[in-house]
Design a protein around this motif. Structure first.
Motif, PDB file in Angstrom:
ATOM      1  N   ALA A 246       0.835  -1.203   0.000  1.00 15.85           N
ATOM      2  CA  ALA A 246       0.000   0.000   0.000  1.00 15.85           C
ATOM      3  C   ALA A 246       0.865   1.246   0.000  1.00 15.85           C
ATOM      4  N   VAL A 247       0.337   2.294  -0.623  1.00  8.42           N
ATOM      5  CA  VAL A 247       0.959   3.623  -0.535  1.00  8.42           C
ATOM      6  C   VAL A 247       0.524   4.227   0.789  1.00  8.42           C
ATOM      7  N   LEU A 248       1.453   4.840   1.498  1.00  3.17           N
ATOM      8  CA  LEU A 248       1.114   5.444   2.779  1.00  3.17           C
ATOM      9  C   LEU A 248       0.556   6.847   2.590  1.00  3.17           C
ATOM     10  N   LYS A 249      -0.287   7.242   3.508  1.00  5.38           N
ATOM     11  CA  LYS A 249      -1.038   8.484   3.377  1.00  5.38           C
ATOM     12  C   LYS A 249      -0.145   9.710   3.309  1.00  5.38           C
ATOM     13  N   ASP A 250       0.979   9.694   4.025  1.00  3.18           N
ATOM     14  CA  ASP A 250       1.865  10.849   4.058  1.00  3.18           C
ATOM     15  C   ASP A 250       3.032  10.727   3.085  1.00  3.18           C
ATOM     16  N   ALA A 251       2.881   9.930   2.053  1.00  2.00           N
ATOM     17  CA  ALA A 251       3.954   9.762   1.072  1.00  2.00           C
ATOM     18  C   ALA A 251       4.359  11.117   0.497  1.00  2.00           C
ATOM     19  N   ALA A 252       5.664  11.336   0.382  1.00  2.00           N
ATOM     20  CA  ALA A 252       6.160  12.610  -0.136  1.00  2.00           C
ATOM     21  C   ALA A 252       5.692  12.839  -1.566  1.00  2.00           C
TER      22      ALA A 252
END
Length: 282
Positions: A246-252
């Motif tokens: 999963a992509v994390l919510k705070d991904a840069a």
């Protein structure tokens, strides 16, 4: 009698100006060179991926492929037990992508609000296998021998996904008449060490620090396979490990993070995973 050369004042002044201009020009060149050396090169964009320890080899290769497809991007991996990584994420650790070895840890990250709205997807599966050192000092012949008194076992801790899968296998075996209802209890009595990751279990068995251990089939796809004896677990007793990403919510850079997850799930990524002994995902 000496002869003195006469230099017109105007000519001398012009010559001095030319020398000064030349010196100034050289100074500017040197200053430019020094400035260029002092200015650090533009830093590469980093993509941080937290991934289960069992993914070390395939993700290393997939990461190299991703860097080749995205010049200027540098992959930063952190491999550990999924439970440890999930705890870091829940505690606020900054990262772009999370790849777990079970759904439980991914769910923990999602419930903490750290997973992007796109959610997670299963990209690979795995199976368990029992291993012993190549010389097989305990003389193991079957899975039932894991419960034989005196056999030294090393297993992954229950907090790690592979440790939980191992317990599920032992519970299944205890319900099978060929093993006996007390099989799990007798096996647990033989455990001399619980390790935080599956890689640690594999290493200890290879080094002969235990008579047997339980790891993922994917851990034996490369050179390690030639360093241990394998005991296959019957299909009815084995446990299928699922790997969500999963992509994390705070991904840069959410778009870039999503591209990496897509590469993992792509035919190319699946081919690399299969090379390392993983089964296909969804």
């Amino acid at each position: 009698m000496s002869i003195k050369r006469f230099i017109h004042p105007t000519h001398a002044a012009n010559q001095e100006k030319r020398v000064m201009r030349r010196a100034g020009f050289i100074f500017l060149i040197l200053l430019g060179l020094l400035s260029a050396c002092a200015t650090p090169p533009a830093s590469a964009q980093e993509l941080t991926v937290l991934a289960a320890a069992s993914l070390t080899e395939p993700f290393g290769e997939i990461g190299a492929r991703f860097e080749a497809l995205h010049p200027g991007v540098r992959m930063q991996f952190s491999f550990a037990a999924s439970s440890q990584l999930a705890q870091q994420i829940v505690s606020g650790a900054q990262a772009d992508v999370f790849a777990s070895a079970n759904m439980q840890q991914m769910t923990a990250a999602a419930e903490a609000g750290r997973v992007a709205e796109s959610g997670s997807a299963v990209f690979a599966r795995n199976r368990l296998v029992v291993i012993a050192p190549l010389k097989n000092p305990a003389g193991l012949q079957s899975l039932q021998d894991l419960a034989r008194p005196g056999v030294k076992l090393v297993l992954a801790a229950a907090e790690a996904p592979v440790g939980q899968y191992t317990l599920e296998f032992l519970e299944k075996a205890s319900q099978d008449g060929d093993f006996g209802a007390d099989f799990q209890a007798r096996v647990i009595q033989n455990v001399v060490s619980y390790e935080s990751t599956v890689k640690a279990v594999l290493t200890k068995v290879i080094l002969g620090e235990a008579d047997a251990g339980i790891v993922y089939a994917s851990d034996l796809s490369q050179s390690a396979a030639a360093q241990v004896v394998q005991f296959q677990i019957p299909e009815a007793l084995n446990v299928t490990a699922v790997y969500p990403i999963a992509v994390l919510k705070d991904a840069a850079d959410p778009a870039l993070a999503a591209e990496f997850a897509a590469l993992v799930r792509s035919p190319e990524g699946q081919q690399i995973l299969a090379k390392y002994g993983f089964l296909a995902g969804e």
